[in-house]
Design an enzyme around this catalytic site. Structure first.
Site, short mmCIF file in Angstrom:
data_model
loop_
_atom_site.label_atom_id
_atom_site.label_comp_id
_atom_site.label_asym_id
_atom_site.label_seq_id
_atom_site.Cartn_x
_atom_site.Cartn_y
_atom_site.Cartn_z
N SER A 4 0.86 -1.19 0.00
CA SER A 4 0.00 0.00 0.00
C SER A 4 0.89 1.23 0.00
O SER A 4 2.08 1.15 0.36
CB SER A 4 -0.87 -0.01 1.27
OG SER A 4 -1.52 1.24 1.46
N TYR A 39 -2.17 -1.50 10.36
CA TYR A 39 -2.12 -1.52 8.90
C TYR A 39 -0.75 -1.03 8.42
O TYR A 39 -0.12 -1.67 7.56
CB TYR A 39 -3.23 -0.64 8.33
CG TYR A 39 -3.40 -0.74 6.84
CD1 TYR A 39 -4.03 -1.84 6.26
CD2 TYR A 39 -2.94 0.26 6.00
CE1 TYR A 39 -4.18 -1.94 4.88
CE2 TYR A 39 -3.09 0.17 4.62
CZ TYR A 39 -3.72 -0.92 4.07
OH TYR A 39 -3.87 -1.01 2.70
N LYS A 76 1.91 -3.31 6.33
CA LYS A 76 2.23 -2.94 4.96
C LYS A 76 3.70 -2.55 4.81
O LYS A 76 4.31 -2.79 3.76
CB LYS A 76 1.31 -1.81 4.48
CG LYS A 76 -0.15 -2.27 4.33
CD LYS A 76 -0.28 -3.50 3.45
CE LYS A 76 -1.72 -3.95 3.25
NZ LYS A 76 -1.83 -5.15 2.40
#
Length: 277
Positions: free
Chosen positions: A146, A159, A163
């Site tokens: 991402s 997150y 990532k």
């Protein structure tokens, strides 16, 4: 060569395939003429999506898979090779989102993020790469990270952590394939805003701080109003991978303007500042 020239007739395994970015990648792979093994933990949704693609003429094998479970991913690989005899492309995409103050996110949610978003990719690599190496022919491993893998964010620490970890895992694998002299191309995808339900799915409850709810709604609005469709995103990804690129960056316009100031901040050893706006 175009993506159609590179991938037509080949076999792809895509995890997290029944919704969002994964579904977009699967639809585009089918349009390129690929044979598909689709993995997801949502059995009913996976079955319906497989039927949708079969109706277009695609060869599809849906496999209910818990990517956090090594045995489940090994079973996925076994099914893929039993059905098609070969796997040319592995796309590690399955992931979940969690939002909140990093110290308030429950331990079990942190654990789930690490087991799925990192462990799931590790399990995919362990299940498929040895068979790719043994075959000794051209193959691809694509890991979906991402822009959040380069730009850490408040209120979504799990997150960002996973990532960023995906970037490290993917680059390590890339170097290992070079050391082996293996014909396996490794690529990392860094999506920006893509129209999906990822933020709605992670939407916090009414009892959580308003800052968290507002940030979640802001990110979902950006995706809804300015994001690529999953199919547009997939087309860009496949073209970059077909070109042999390690960095499959589908939306450089969203990443690069923020990446340069971050790089300068690190080189100058400045304290991080929260971006405005």
């Amino acid at each position: 060569m175009s993506a159609a020239e590179v991938f037509h007739g080949r076999t792809a395994v895509i995890t997290g395939a029944s919704s969002g970015i994964g579904a977009g990648l699967a639809r585009h792979a089918a349009a390129l003429g690929m044979r598909l093994v689709l993995a997801d933990i949502a059995a009913d949704r996976l079955t319906a999506f497989a039927e949708e693609l079969r109706a277009t003429g695609a060869e599809v094998e849906p496999v209910v898979t818990d990517v956090a479970d090594p045995a489940s991913v090994t079973a996925l690989a076994d099914r893929a090779y039993e059905r098609f005899g070969v796997v040319d492309l592995l796309v590690n995409n399955a992931g979940i989102m969690s939002m909140g103050w990093s110290w308030e996110i429950p331990a079990e949610r942190w654990d789930a993020m690490l087991r799925i978003n990192i462990g799931g990719y590790v399990n995919g690599i362990r299940a498929f790469v040895p068979r790719m190496l043994e075959r000794g022919e051209k193959a691809w491993v694509v890991n979906v990270s991402s822009v959040g893998g380069m730009l850490p964010s408040p209120l979504m620490a799990p997150y960002s952590v996973t990532k960023f970890g995906t970037l490290a895992l993917t680059e390590s694998l890339h170097h290992e394939m070079l050391m082996k002299g293996a014909p396996i191309q490794v690529s990392v995808v860094t999506p920006g805003s893509v129209k999906s339900e990822i933020f709605r799915a992670a939407r916090p409850g009414e009892s959580l701080p308003p800052e968290v709810t507002a940030f979640n709604e802001h990110l979902q609005t950006l995706a809804d109003e300015h994001g690529l469709t999953a199919e547009e995103h997939a087309e860009r990804v496949f073209e970059r991978v077909a070109e042999g690129k390690y960095w499959a960056i589908p939306q450089p316009e969203q990443l690069f303007p923020a990446l340069q100031p971050r790089t300068d901040m690190i080189l100058r050893q400045e304290n991080p500042r929260l971006p405005q706006g």
